[in-house]
Design an enzyme around this catalytic site. Structure first.
Site, PDB file in Angstrom:
ATOM      1  N   ASP A 195       9.422   1.551   7.398  1.00 23.03           N
ATOM      2  CA  ASP A 195       9.121   0.486   8.525  1.00 23.03           C
ATOM      3  C   ASP A 195      10.574   0.406   8.875  1.00 23.03           C
ATOM      4  O   ASP A 195      11.433   0.625   8.328  1.00 23.03           O
ATOM      5  CB  ASP A 195       8.654  -0.626   7.429  1.00 23.03           C
ATOM      6  N   CYS A 210      -9.144  -0.563 -16.749  1.00 30.15           N
ATOM      7  CA  CYS A 210      -7.879   0.145 -16.634  1.00 30.15           C
ATOM      8  C   CYS A 210      -7.383   0.487 -17.961  1.00 30.15           C
ATOM      9  O   CYS A 210      -7.668  -0.463 -18.670  1.00 30.15           O
ATOM     10  CB  CYS A 210      -6.899  -0.243 -15.479  1.00 30.15           C
TER      11      CYS A 210
HETATM   12  N1  GUN Z   1       5.046  -5.595   8.028  1.00 28.59           N
HETATM   13  C1  GUN Z   1       3.911  -6.399   8.151  1.00 28.59           C
HETATM   14  N2  GUN Z   1       3.771  -6.653   9.490  1.00 28.59           N
HETATM   15  C2  GUN Z   1       4.288  -5.890  10.196  1.00 28.59           C
HETATM   16  C3  GUN Z   1       4.636  -5.624  11.644  1.00 28.59           C
HETATM   17  O1  GUN Z   1       3.822  -6.435  12.533  1.00 28.59           O
HETATM   18  N3  GUN Z   1       5.354  -4.764  12.000  1.00 28.59           N
HETATM   19  C4  GUN Z   1       6.040  -4.144  11.274  1.00 28.59           C
HETATM   20  N4  GUN Z   1       7.120  -2.952  11.661  1.00 28.59           N
HETATM   21  N5  GUN Z   1       6.092  -4.072   9.857  1.00 28.59           N
HETATM   22  C5  GUN Z   1       5.146  -5.004   9.388  1.00 28.59           C
HETATM   23 ZN    ZN Z   2      -6.600  -3.529 -15.706  1.00 23.77          ZN
END
Ligand code: GUN
Ligand code: ZN
Length: 484
Positions: free
Chosen positions: A90, A278
């Protein structure tokens, strides 16, 4: 290179698919666990052993890290994390939405993600808050779209870049975003800015936003629901066509002493039993779990097992054609989920066009089942039933000689030809003793025949119990009574 997605089987708008990134593939639906490289409670190697094929980590955190930045640039992210599956990174967008500012530009973060050899890169989109008004949302969407255009221009069409769909809570802006992301050629599309909706249980808004985006996104795009990690909502989101989830929930909940289940979460302080199959739960008592020195890790493991098992259950349901049953089951875990489920059923016509032709079964589970896609589809084909001038609809299933055609009746679907008795949905549908909602729904099917066959005279043969319902839906129709 690039990112490709194919759907292998489907149910409602959900699909079992295969995501291909370069030479690697990921079975979908899938959960991408979020890895914080500084404190991996569960190592990427362990994740791989648990069957995880893809994970997500934050490029911004790595780029700011004295410990990891250089190593990632020199050796690549896969070596740093010890994971040879798909790694998605991200940008700094989530930090942007939380802290308001990041010291990186769109092309800088993309270049960095390229340089550390991430498999899927995310541009610097703006996750618009659901409290933002239309104007602000529109402005932020324009910036996001500009950055996506820039990403394509600078890195080329084949670069493995995700195209996030923003647009806040405005359906038309989400539709616009979906349309633009599609026309830019993105085949991997995260739906963004849903975390605040999920955190406040706004599942009705989630459905509105995801359905709007899906309306204009390409059916062949892989859809990632950004930041969705509570397993209680995976079935609902999968039914709308979300293929990937990513979550830090398993770790964040563990840190907070919370125990995930598919019906909701518990504080471990309030558990007198560990209701889970689990390995952690079967080898610890609640007291042992509470006082274990590695309690956070054990809880994270349990949370992850539960989450991965739910993904497996969804894949099985899609394969069997029983996803509606699973959605129904899950959405009774919280009133707001039920609200979201009802909102989804409100999109029946749209969903029907994606739904498969035949399924393993149809279990009637109360009023909500009346609005399922199978019922809508059945009703759409009803008008094509060949019927004579004098038509009997026999609730009791008995034929009468005085009529040209006798149709039988199965609520909530409606009238059917004897020859269709074994075919889907009539044959494999299991219904309890008839209730008013389903009979009323079935009568809507008779009303279709009234409209499509105005020349036919329709008589309904039912028990006195159902006559008021029949008359309420069908008005002044001929009714005779069966012997019961
Ligand atoms: N992580 C959670 N929501 C978002 C989003 O809208 N954009 C990005 N880039 N990361 C996220
Ligand atoms: Zn469990």
């Amino acid at each position: 290179m690039g990112i490709a997605f194919e759907s292998l089987s489907s149910d409602i708008a959900g699909r079992n698919g295969r995501l291909t990134v370069g030479k690697k593939t990921v079975k979908t639906p899938a959960l991408l666990p979020v890895i914080n490289p500084h404190l991996p409670l569960i190592t990427p190697k362990e994740l791989q052993e648990m069957g995880v094929e893809a994970l997500i980590t934050n490029a911004y955190i790595i780029s700011q890290s004295t410990q990891f930045r250089k190593k990632a640039l020199v050796e690549g992210l896969h070596r740093v994390l010890g994971f040879d599956g798909v790694i998605m990174t991200d940008s700094g967008s989530f930090q942007l939405s939380v802290y308001g500012q990041v010291s990186v530009t769109n092309t800088e973060t993309l270049s960095f993600q390229q340089d550390i050899k991430s498999d899927i890169w995310v541009p610097l989109d703006i996750p618009t808050s659901p409290v933002s008004d239309r104007n602000k949302t529109k402005q932020e969407l324009a910036i996001t779209m500009q950055r996506l255009r820039e990403a394509k221009e600078v890195f080329g069409d084949d670069a493995p870049i995700a195209g996030p769909v923003q647009g806040g809570i405005f359906e038309d802006l989400r539709e616009q975003a979906g349309r633009e992301v599609t026309s830019l050629g993105f085949s991997f599309c995260p739906i963004g800015a849903v975390v605040p909706l999920l955190e406040s249980y706004r599942y009705r808004d989630l459905v509105s936003v995801v359905m709007a985006a899906k309306r204009t996104l390409s059916p062949s795009a892989c859809i990632h629901l950004f930041g969705a990690g509570h397993p209680s909502m995976f079935a609902l989101a999968s039914a709308m066509g979300c293929d990937l989830f990513d979550s830090a929930a398993y770790a964040l909940y563990a840190k907070d002493g919370r125990y995930l289940t598919v019906h909701g979460s518990y504080r471990i302080s309030e558990l007198i039993e560990l209701p889970c199959a689990c390995a952690v739960c079967r080898t610890h008592t609640p007291e042992e779990l509470r006082s274990a020195p590695d309690r956070e890790r054990l809880l994270a493991l349990h949370n992850l097992y539960v989450t991965l098992a739910e993904i497996a259950r969804i894949r099985q349901a899609i394969s069997d054609g029983t996803l509606w049953e699973l959605v129904d089951e899950r959405c009774r875990g919280h009133p707001q989920l039920l609200s979201g489920y009802r909102a989804l059923l409100g999109h029946g016509i749209e969903l029907e066009s994606h739904d498969r032709v035949s399924k393993r079964r149809f279990f009637y589970r109360g009023n909500e089942s009346c609005n399922r896609t199978e019922v809508l589809r059945y009703r759409q084909m009803l008008g094509r039933l060949p019927v004579g001038k004098d038509l009997l609809i026999a609730f009791d299933g008995g034929e009468r000689n005085a009529f040209d055609t006798t149709l039988l009746f199965k609520p909530p679907f409606g009238p059917y030809l004897k020859e269709l008795k074994e075919t889907f949905p009539i044959g494999p549908s299991e219904i309890p003793e008839w209730d008013e909602a389903m009979v009323r729904e079935g009568c809507k099917g008779i009303r279709i025949l009234q409209k499509t066959h105005p020349e036919s005279r329709i008589t309904v043969c039912c028990s006195p119990r159902w006559e008021p319902v029949v008359r309420e839906v069908l008005g002044d129709i001929g009714v005779t009574h069966d012997p019961s």
